[in-house]
Design a protein around this motif. Structure first.
Motif, PDB file in Angstrom:
ATOM      1  N   LEU A  80       0.853  -1.282  -0.085  1.00  0.00           N
ATOM      2  CA  LEU A  80      -0.033   0.060  -0.156  1.00  0.00           C
ATOM      3  C   LEU A  80       0.944   1.290  -0.167  1.00  0.00           C
ATOM      4  N   ARG A  81       2.003   1.123   0.382  1.00  0.00           N
ATOM      5  CA  ARG A  81       2.751   2.187   0.813  1.00  0.00           C
ATOM      6  C   ARG A  81       3.971   1.771   1.515  1.00  0.00           C
ATOM      7  N   GLY A  82       5.337   2.808   1.405  1.00  0.00           N
ATOM      8  CA  GLY A  82       6.588   2.512   2.272  1.00  0.00           C
ATOM      9  C   GLY A  82       6.327   2.767   3.797  1.00  0.00           C
ATOM     10  N   GLY A  83       7.507   3.412   4.269  1.00  0.00           N
ATOM     11  CA  GLY A  83       7.478   3.758   5.772  1.00  0.00           C
ATOM     12  C   GLY A  83       8.556   3.181   6.462  1.00  0.00           C
ATOM     13  N   TYR A  84       8.199   2.463   7.428  1.00  0.00           N
ATOM     14  CA  TYR A  84       9.319   2.081   8.360  1.00  0.00           C
ATOM     15  C   TYR A  84       8.968   0.565   8.725  1.00  0.00           C
ATOM     16  N   ALA A 104       3.841 -12.314  -7.367  1.00  0.00           N
ATOM     17  CA  ALA A 104       4.479 -11.250  -7.573  1.00  0.00           C
ATOM     18  C   ALA A 104       4.307 -10.083  -6.229  1.00  0.00           C
ATOM     19  N   PHE A 105       5.496  -9.717  -5.984  1.00  0.00           N
ATOM     20  CA  PHE A 105       5.540  -8.728  -5.060  1.00  0.00           C
ATOM     21  C   PHE A 105       5.782  -7.182  -5.531  1.00  0.00           C
ATOM     22  N   ILE A 106       5.033  -6.233  -5.176  1.00  0.00           N
ATOM     23  CA  ILE A 106       5.382  -4.928  -5.880  1.00  0.00           C
ATOM     24  C   ILE A 106       5.424  -3.960  -4.523  1.00  0.00           C
ATOM     25  N   GLY A 107       6.426  -3.185  -4.676  1.00  0.00           N
ATOM     26  CA  GLY A 107       6.381  -1.860  -3.761  1.00  0.00           C
ATOM     27  C   GLY A 107       8.066  -1.360  -3.820  1.00  0.00           C
ATOM     28  N   TYR A 108       8.341  -0.331  -3.252  1.00  0.00           N
ATOM     29  CA  TYR A 108       9.325   0.396  -3.330  1.00  0.00           C
ATOM     30  C   TYR A 108       9.653   1.135  -1.851  1.00  0.00           C
ATOM     31  N   SER A 109      10.556   1.793  -1.914  1.00  0.00           N
ATOM     32  CA  SER A 109      10.869   2.716  -0.652  1.00  0.00           C
ATOM     33  C   SER A 109      11.387   1.705   0.513  1.00  0.00           C
ATOM     34  N   ASP A 209      16.311   7.186  -4.512  1.00  0.00           N
ATOM     35  CA  ASP A 209      16.078   7.640  -3.121  1.00  0.00           C
ATOM     36  C   ASP A 209      15.431   8.930  -3.500  1.00  0.00           C
ATOM     37  N   VAL A 210      15.189   9.630  -2.306  1.00  0.00           N
ATOM     38  CA  VAL A 210      14.402  11.002  -2.439  1.00  0.00           C
ATOM     39  C   VAL A 210      14.790  11.714  -1.130  1.00  0.00           C
ATOM     40  N   GLY A 211      15.002  13.200  -1.624  1.00  0.00           N
ATOM     41  CA  GLY A 211      15.298  14.084  -0.340  1.00  0.00           C
ATOM     42  C   GLY A 211      16.754  14.117   0.410  1.00  0.00           C
ATOM     43  N   GLU A 212      17.655  13.014  -0.022  1.00  0.00           N
ATOM     44  CA  GLU A 212      18.886  13.107   0.904  1.00  0.00           C
ATOM     45  C   GLU A 212      19.744  14.242   0.535  1.00  0.00           C
ATOM     46  N   ALA A 213      20.329  14.454   1.699  1.00  0.00           N
ATOM     47  CA  ALA A 213      21.349  15.892   1.390  1.00  0.00           C
ATOM     48  C   ALA A 213      22.652  15.271   0.766  1.00  0.00           C
TER      49      ALA A 213
END
Length: 312
Positions: A80-84, A104-109, A209-213
């Motif tokens: 449904l979504r990423g997270g922790y 099949a497994f679908i996801g990211y993050s 990735d997203v948003g990393e300095a």
């Protein structure tokens, strides 16, 4: 153990949807409507209704993920979504059973940890692609590409957003695509859930990735360099990164350039010359669905990735 492909989806089948990483507040009705428009039924996991940071205890998450990937009445499993939280229960999963059911497994993050574990211990191809949170009318092209992949239709990803770097030729050959979220990969490096050491020379490492300095990106790249990974892999496939700009007095961080330098350092002369290519993975760009664990082909002249129908 040989790599196996997930079962091929077709209209009339059922997609299981769960929250393997963290609790969620998505509009479930809208997601179900989009699946129905594609001809699919939906089976909801209990985690989509759980509250709290993780959406359940590690034991609850492991039990549900195992059920969804095996005996649950569904033919594929969509995060449904990423997270922790996914790293908390990797050791509780039965990877032989997951292999047997070939879903099949679908996801990211944060789902990267699950991809890496399933790829390694089930030798089952999984998919880095849009999740339930992305099932919105304005993301139609991304959703269409996902279902095309799950239904076993040949797909050529083109044109890629930037020209490649490194070795130049008419055909750079094949490699096994592995990886995912760069932060998650750096966290599991050195654990039993990272790439098998003997697989490195055959690997095209995918990172996004997203948003990393910039300094954080460099820290992770140094970790890959010091482990010896970068000097052995065939190439690097870089997804969409955002906010890689430094402070006003800093030069923007060119991840592809830096990574290629490290891949060329101390490289065994018997290994092929490394390369870097780029693929859009959301964050304001199209989100291409990528088969993790599959052998893919990169063509330098056309700057395309050839994705075969990795289903059966």
């Amino acid at each position: 153990m040989n790599w196996i492909e997930p079962k091929r989806l077709a209209s009339g089948m059922t997609i299981g949807i769960m929250a393997p990483a963290s609790a969620s507040d998505e509009d479930l009705h809208k997601i179900e409507e989009i699946c129905a428009s594609k001809g699919y039924k939906v089976f909801w996991g209990d985690s989509v209704h759980r509250k709290g940071l993780y959406g359940g205890t590690p034991e609850e998450q492991a039990t549900e993920f195992q059920y969804m990937m095996t005996t649950a009445p569904c033919d594929a499993v969509l995060a449904l979504r990423g997270g922790y939280g996914t790293m908390r229960y990797l050791e509780q999963l039965d990877y032989n059973a997951i292999r047997k059911y070939r879903k099949a497994f679908i996801g990211y993050s944060d789902c990267t940890a699950l991809h890496m574990a399933i790829n390694r211990y089930s030798q089952l191809i999984t998919y880095h692609g849009p999740m339930g949170v992305d099932f919105k009318p304005e993301r139609k092209a991304d959703i269409d590409a996902l279902f095309n992949t799950l239904e076993g239709k040949l797909q050529v990803i083109e044109p890629l957003p930037e020209p490649p770097r490194g070795a130049i030729g008419t055909d750079l050959g094949d490699g096994v695509l592995r990886g995912g979220n760069m932060t998650m990969l750096s966290m599991i490096l050195g654990t039993p859930y990272f790439l098998e050491d003997e697989s490195w020379e055959d690997t095209l490492l995918f990172i996004e990735d997203v948003g990393e300095a910039p300094y954080k990106l460099d820290r992770m790249l140094q970790q890959f360099r010091l482990s010896g990974l970068l000097s052995r892999i065939k190439g690097l496939v870089i997804g969409t990164f955002t906010n890689c700009e430094g402070d006003e007095d800093e030069v923007d961080y060119d991840l592809g350039y830096e990574a290629l330098r490290y891949m060329e350092e101390n490289r065994n002369s018997e290994l092929p010359e490394p390369f870097v290519c780029y693929v859009p993975t959301g964050h304001g760009s199209p989100h291409q669905t990528l088969p993790l664990g599959a052998t893919i082909s990169f063509r330098y002249i056309s700057n395309t990735i050839i994705v075969h129908p990795y289903t059966k």
